[in-house]
Design an enzyme around this catalytic site. Structure first.
Site, mmCIF file in Angstrom:
data_model
loop_
_atom_site.group_PDB
_atom_site.id
_atom_site.type_symbol
_atom_site.label_atom_id
_atom_site.label_comp_id
_atom_site.label_asym_id
_atom_site.label_seq_id
_atom_site.Cartn_x
_atom_site.Cartn_y
_atom_site.Cartn_z
ATOM 1 N N CYS A 1 0.822 -1.209 0.000
ATOM 2 C CA CYS A 1 0.000 0.000 0.000
ATOM 3 C C CYS A 1 0.859 1.264 0.000
ATOM 4 C CB CYS A 1 -0.921 -0.016 1.224
ATOM 5 S SG CYS A 1 -2.366 1.034 1.013
ATOM 6 N N ASP B 1 -7.504 -3.799 10.775
ATOM 7 C CA ASP B 1 -6.355 -2.943 11.050
ATOM 8 C C ASP B 1 -6.387 -2.532 12.522
ATOM 9 O OD1 ASP B 1 -4.081 -1.457 10.612
ATOM 10 O OD2 ASP B 1 -5.008 0.013 9.278
#
Length: 203
Positions: A7, A128
């Site tokens: 990412c 997350d």
């Protein structure tokens, strides 16, 4: 095999690195962040990206119109909703872009929270670390015992690196693992760290 998402790509060098090692997904951050890019930069990077790699747009409470524009322009293949998006927002996106896969990020605080998120009209979850005042990207881990048995495939994020990713895969059995800061040096993507992380997952 567990999929890999790198990412926060923002430079042409980053694209060169991922084209060499071929993770399944890369993330373009359109939300406010040190890794944020705009549509013009995404177009430039997407032109250089291997067609074997799918692009995920990362958004925080973005208008449906912004996400649908990037999808129609073929700049993103999936949308990751990392803010406070509701069931209503996701249904609107599905009406606008019925073929756009949605990933809903959950900043994990409890098992019930994850169970509730699984009922949302998204295709994947992303689990997350919760941290006050931020929507993600902290590079910190969370308590994996909070993950209940899930039917929906999920991306595992938060504090993963080349040294601990295999252990976390064996413990949590995610669809994919997501990494950003652990494959950077001085806030820039690092070829050797990307290579090491991907090798740790695949071999």
């Amino acid at each position: 095999m567990t999929k890999i998402k790198i990412c926060g790509l923002k430079r042409e060098e980053d694209i060169t690195y991922v084209n060499e090692f071929l993770p399944e997904y890369v993330g373009f951050v359109f939300a406010e962040s040190s890794r944020q890019i705009d549509a013009g930069k995404a177009h430039q990077l997407k032109k250089l990206l291997s067609p074997k790699i799918r692009t995920v747009g990362i958004f925080v409470n973005a208008p449906v119109e912004e996400i649908s524009f990037l999808y129609r322009e073929h700049l993103i293949d999936l949308a990751q909703l990392h803010g406070d998006e509701t069931e209503y927002d996701m249904k609107n996106l599905k009406i606008c872009c019925p073929d756009l896969p949605l990933i809903k990020a959950v900043r994990v605080r409890s098992m019930d929270q994850i169970r509730e998120a699984e009922q949302l009209p998204c295709d994947y979850l992303l689990l997350d670390t919760w941290q006050k005042g931020t929507y993600g990207g902290s590079g910190k881990s969370f308590d994996k015992s909070l993950i209940p048995p899930l039917k929906k495939p999920f991306f595992l994020a938060g504090g993963l690196n080349a040294e601990n990713v295999k252990e976390n895969i064996n413990l949590c059995h995610p669809w994919a693992v997501d990494v950003s800061s652990a494959v950077e040096t001085d806030h820039q993507k690092d070829r050797q760290k990307i290579q090491h992380f991907i090798a740790s997952v695949r071999f």
